[in-house]
Scaffold this active site. Structure first.
Site, PDB file in Angstrom:
ATOM      1  N   TYR A 109      21.907 -84.610 -44.336  1.00 28.77           N
ATOM      2  CA  TYR A 109      21.349 -85.590 -44.535  1.00 28.77           C
ATOM      3  C   TYR A 109      22.336 -86.602 -43.336  1.00 28.77           C
ATOM      4  O   TYR A 109      23.171 -85.996 -43.608  1.00 28.77           O
ATOM      5  CB  TYR A 109      21.259 -86.338 -46.143  1.00 28.77           C
ATOM      6  N   GLU A 197      16.516 -92.878 -40.498  1.00 33.51           N
ATOM      7  CA  GLU A 197      16.920 -91.251 -41.604  1.00 33.51           C
ATOM      8  C   GLU A 197      16.282 -90.310 -40.976  1.00 33.51           C
ATOM      9  O   GLU A 197      15.357 -90.221 -40.979  1.00 33.51           O
ATOM     10  CB  GLU A 197      16.641 -91.715 -42.865  1.00 33.51           C
TER      11      GLU A 197
END
Ligand code: GDP
Ligand code: MN
Length: 396
Positions: A109, A197
């Protein structure tokens, strides 16, 4: 404003952030054609909806034949995809991203966002990719690595090394991570994004890094500087009432409660919502009609509130400083002529021409309850909403 995944990935390419080869398709035929454009023997079909959790909801499918791509395209295009983040109505699928599949070794991530507390941009990385970062933060906060960027110094090479070590990357991968972070940093700064993101950022079987998913949120207040980005807006992905409000230059945000609020001024709107809650009610929306409201805008605002089926009572709280209360009353009366109102309305008008406004409402034979203080208005509207809920239940 959020971008679609395919739009975000097109921006990524401009900043040399690696993404899978992909083609956008809006028809099953175009999805079929995408298979030959991309080549290979497998394709990922990804529904383009502006919400997370598509994978678990059947919106991301790994396929093994062009026939299967067409089958999934037929299923998804024109449907609404409901994910655990989308709300129960889901979001309409108008476009698919067809991609070459990636051989995944690890899912990481990585995000870059505005950290309001430190007033700096902050990179957040985790080895637990593919999961929502909120649940990683709740269950395994030690797996989250952050580094903030000093705006005077800019992004420094050590910051990629720190995150890279945290993620367990080797030295070649850390170098790639550094260039990827540099691209993200430039993208966020150039585009006035508030969040980028990548979840998951994938380590492939060959050890390369590639952005498998992409989310970009842009700062609405900076969109005037980016007409090219503003043009990417997809109203089908937004709350219909919020989109309508924007067209009428109303500041509207829908909320979960049942008391519609029409207020002038953001501060007064916040105070009104607080008081509604204090008296045991729940606001259905935030709505600031602005300081220079015209009767037409008030009418539009009122219709907007009434178009929300959750609303069982309305509170109108206007402090006439710049705006005149008689104008507001005219707007309410105009709106009421155009739509059939069956729910209670509580009005508190104060300030410029308040007596005239109240008189107009009284003469209009509308069944409105007036209140002379904000607290009294909140009290009355909460009671009215409860009574109106009970009546609705009695009818059913
Ligand atoms: P989201 O569920 O809306 O966040 O959609 P993502 O784009 O993140 O995809 C969800 C999941 O699908 C990813 O976490 C991957 O596990 C899987 N996935 C997506 N693309 C590929 C791919 O090319 N190959 C493989 N093996 N899995 C993929
Ligand atoms: Mn994702």
């Amino acid at each position: 404003m959020d971008l679609h995944e395919f739009q975000a990935k097109q921006l990524f390419e401009r900043y040399r952030i690696p993404v899978p080869q992909g083609v956008v398709a809006t028809t099953p035929d175009a999805a079929l054609a995408a298979c030959s454009t991309l080549g290979g023997t497998g394709w990922v079909v990804k529904a383009q909806v502006q919400t997370g959790g598509r994978g678990k909801a059947g919106g991301v499918i790994l396929t093994e034949s062009p026939a299967q791509v067409v089958q999934e395209a037929r299923r998804l295009l024109g449907s609404r995809l409901v994910t655990h983040q989308s709300g129960s109505d889901g979001l309409p699928v108008g476009q698919l991203l067809i991609e070459q599949p990636t051989a995944i070794a690890r899912e990481l991530y990585l995000s870059l966002l505005v950290d309001r507390a430190s007033e700096q941009l902050l990179f957040m990385a985790s080895a637990a990719g593919g999961m929502e970062i909120e649940s990683v933060a709740a269950t395994a906060p030690e797996q989250i690595h952050v580094t903030r960027i000093n705006p005077a110094a800019g992004l420094q090479p050590w910051q990629a090394r720190r995150l890279g070590f945290g993620l367990g990357l080797d030295s070649a991968q850390i170098k790639t991570l550094g260039s990827l972070m540099n691209g993200l940093y430039r993208l966020v700064s150039d585009c006035d994004a508030s969040l980028v993101e990548i979840n998951p950022l994938v380590v492939t079987h060959d050890g390369n890094l590639i952005a498998l998913d992409a989310k970009i949120s842009l700062d609405d207040n900076a969109l005037d500087r980016h007409p090219d980005l503003a043009a990417l807006r997809d109203p089908s992905q937004e709350d219909a009432r919020e989109a309508e409000a924007r067209m009428n230059e109303l500041n509207y945000i829908s909320l979960d409660g049942n008391i519609g609020c029409m207020v002038n001024g953001a501060g007064l709107a916040m105070a009104t919502m607080d008081l509604v809650k204090l008296h045991g009610g729940m606001p259905a929306n935030f709505l600031d009609v602005g300081g220079s409201a015209t009767a037409e805008r008030v009418a539009e605002a009122f219709k907007l509130i009434l178009s929300d089926p959750k609303v069982t009572a309305v509170l109108i709280n206007i402090f006439g400083g710049i705006v005149r209360c008689d104008l507001i009353a005219a707007g309410i009366i105009q709106a009421v002529r155009e739509v059939d109102i069956t729910i209670p309305i509580v009005v508190r008008l104060e300030g410029t021409n308040a007596p005239q406004g109240l008189q107009m409402l009284a003469d209009s034979q509308l069944t409105v309850t007036t209140a002379s203080s904000l607290s009294e208005a909140a009290d009355k509207v909460v009671a009215a909403a409860h009574a109106s809920n009970r009546n609705a239940e009695a009818v059913q």
